[in-house]
Write an enzyme that holds these catalytic residues in place. Structure first.
Site, short mmCIF file in Angstrom:
data_model
loop_
_atom_site.label_atom_id
_atom_site.label_comp_id
_atom_site.label_asym_id
_atom_site.label_seq_id
_atom_site.Cartn_x
_atom_site.Cartn_y
_atom_site.Cartn_z
N SER A 19 -8.86 2.05 4.12
CA SER A 19 -7.96 2.72 3.20
C SER A 19 -7.08 1.78 2.38
O SER A 19 -6.34 2.23 1.51
CB SER A 19 -7.07 3.69 3.99
OG SER A 19 -6.24 2.98 4.91
N SER A 79 -9.42 -0.20 8.24
CA SER A 79 -8.87 -0.13 6.88
C SER A 79 -8.32 -1.43 6.33
O SER A 79 -7.96 -1.50 5.15
CB SER A 79 -7.78 0.94 6.82
OG SER A 79 -8.34 2.22 6.99
N LYS A 95 0.83 -1.20 0.00
CA LYS A 95 0.00 0.00 0.00
C LYS A 95 0.87 1.26 0.00
O LYS A 95 1.91 1.29 0.68
CB LYS A 95 -0.87 -0.08 1.27
CG LYS A 95 -1.83 1.04 1.55
CD LYS A 95 -2.52 0.70 2.87
CE LYS A 95 -3.46 1.78 3.33
NZ LYS A 95 -4.05 1.44 4.65
#
Length: 486
Positions: free
Chosen positions: A151, A175, A73
């Site tokens: 996220s 997330s 990520k």
């Protein structure tokens, strides 16, 4: 063989390398081909590192995930020589590149993983949807009109579509679990302190942030956690070490468990969609059929209406830190044009927090956490003696693109909508307990996944892995294919 490899889990891919049936360069090249095919439609991978991955695949570390291609990520840690933009336009325009690996990334490399790209994320990880202005929305491979959660949404879309078997993820309010639910994946948020945030951070958002991965199989999740877990020098705190590797818990009988069911969002922050409530009820019936005792029950403290106010003080103070960190990197003050509208109003709100208010909020959250944790404490020790709490992961199915974002005219709209998606998950970032989203139901009319959350006592990831593998065997999900897939 590319399509077959796309839905082979990471453990199986590593076994192919160890047996000599396939090489690490072959696995990596197949993953690159899948990304090039699928990413234009999904926008999951925003920083390809194909040439670097090809070079690194020539000599991967001989670890449990030797030669396995993964994504990381573009937030929650850096990888040396790669862009680090955190969903932010100013960092993108500045071309910011990380000069070191975090310890988590270094451990992934030591396990043998080959990083083929970095994935999309909302700005600073603030929203439960992955639609940053810097890179545009990531689309759900099950139904591209809908979002992937956040996220860690870019990683979730990459794994769900079969680009890779595992994706690095982080969780400060849901997330890991939210995108896992939205994309039909398994997502385990470990106990606070289980995974080091160093060397850059001791903690983030007052200990609410923890990092791990999204995967299709339970054994992949456990294997990754074994690779990245453990205290590192200078960590301010750490979770108690497990009695044995988490991978060893896969397939172990969890015994007969006492499980509470809750289908109201904590604090009644939002209504729960009937499909999400039904998914939790269905999971309760499945767990009952597996021999567990499931009753409607949950910690009374979850109804504390003041929790969100304290959480918001911590969150907005964290936004001030994030914005000031961007200013340090780009060498000038940050303006409203450098961040998204919601980020800016959260930044301005955070500037109004005093040190005393911040400490008072932390003390209140700590007191609240102790009240919640008592529910899992044995009755003999004054608790209520439950083993697990079962809830929907989200209060609504994955929303359409554009529904959960702030605008210049209404920057708070995104935050108001976020309650439906983080309402069930965020409380357990506050308490630091391990929690997981398990993909058991697919909504019929739009073919969208709906996950359920199970929460255990602190340091009981072992129990979650046991129950998850029991559910995985009873109702397999890893072979399901979304509309957009390898």
């Amino acid at each position: 063989m590319t399509d077959d490899l796309g839905f082979l889990d990471a453990v199986a891919q590593a076994e192919l390398v160890r047996s000599g049936e396939l090489s690490a360069p072959e696995l990596v090249e197949a993953a690159i081909t899948r990304i090039e095919k699928l990413n234009p439609e999904l926008n999951a991978v925003i920083h390809p590192r194909f040439d670097a991955a090809r070079a690194e695949a020539q000599d991967p570390a001989d670890g449990p995930l030797c030669g396995v291609p993964i994504v990381i990520k573009d937030l929650d840690g850096s990888s040396r020589g790669d862009p680090l933009h955190e969903g932010n336009r100013a960092l993108r325009q500045a071309g910011h590149v990380a000069d070191h690996d975090t310890w988590l990334v270094a451990k992934l490399r030591q396990a043998g993983c080959i990083i083929v790209g970095k994935t999309n994320t909302p700005e600073f990880g603030l929203m439960p949807t992955t639609e940053p202005l810097a890179y545009g929305p990531t689309r759900n491979p099950w139904n591209t009109a809908h979002g992937v959660g956040g996220s860690s949404g870019g990683s979730a879309a990459a794994v769900a579509s079969g680009m890779v078997a595992a994706g690095h993820a982080g969780d400060g309010g849901g997330s890991i679990r939210i995108p896992a639910s939205a994309c039909g994946l398994f997502g385990l948020k470990p106990t606070r302190g289980r995974v080091s945030l160093g060397p850059d951070l001791g903690e983030s958002w007052a200990g609410m942030v923890i990092r791990h991965a999204v995967t299709r199989t339970v054994r992949d999740s456990a294997t990754v956690l074994d690779a990245i877990a453990g205290a590192m020098p200078g960590d301010p705190y750490s979770a108690p070490p497990p009695a044995r590797p988490f991978r060893a818990e896969v397939g172990v009988d969890p015994g007969r468990l006492r499980i509470g069911l809750r289908t109201r969002t904590p604090g009644d922050l939002s209504a729960t969609d009937p499909d999400c409530e039904s998914a939790a009820q269905d999971a309760a019936e499945l767990l009952g059929s597996l021999g567990h005792d499931v009753v409607e029950a949950s910690p009374a403290a979850l109804d504390d209406a003041e929790l969100m106010a304290h959480f918001t003080i911590v969150l907005t103070t964290g936004v001030v830190h994030d914005v000031q960190d961007v200013a340090r990197i780009i060498g000038r003050d940050v303006t409203p044009d450098d961040v998204e509208p919601l980020t800016w109003v959260q930044y301005e709100a955070g500037l109004q927090n005093t040190a005393s208010q911040y400490l008072e909020a932390l003390s209140a959250l700590h007191r609240w956490s102790r009240e919640v944790a008592r529910w899992w404490t044995p009755v003999s020790d004054g608790g209520e003696g439950f083993d697990l709490l079962l809830t929907p992961t989200m209060a609504e199915p994955p929303p359409v693109i554009g529904d959960v974002v702030g605008t210049a005219d209404d920057p708070w709209h995104g935050m108001a909508r976020a309650a439906a998606f983080a309402g069930y998950t965020a409380p357990f970032n506050v308490t630091g307990q391990p929690a997981m989203s398990v993909p058991l139901v697919w909504e019929a009319s739009r073919n969208l996944p709906i996950g359920v959350q199970l929460v255990a006592a602190t340091a009981r990831e072992d129990l979650l892995v046991r129950v998850a593998s029991q559910l995985e065997e009873a109702r397999p999900w890893a072979d399901r294919r979304p509309a957009v897939h390898a």
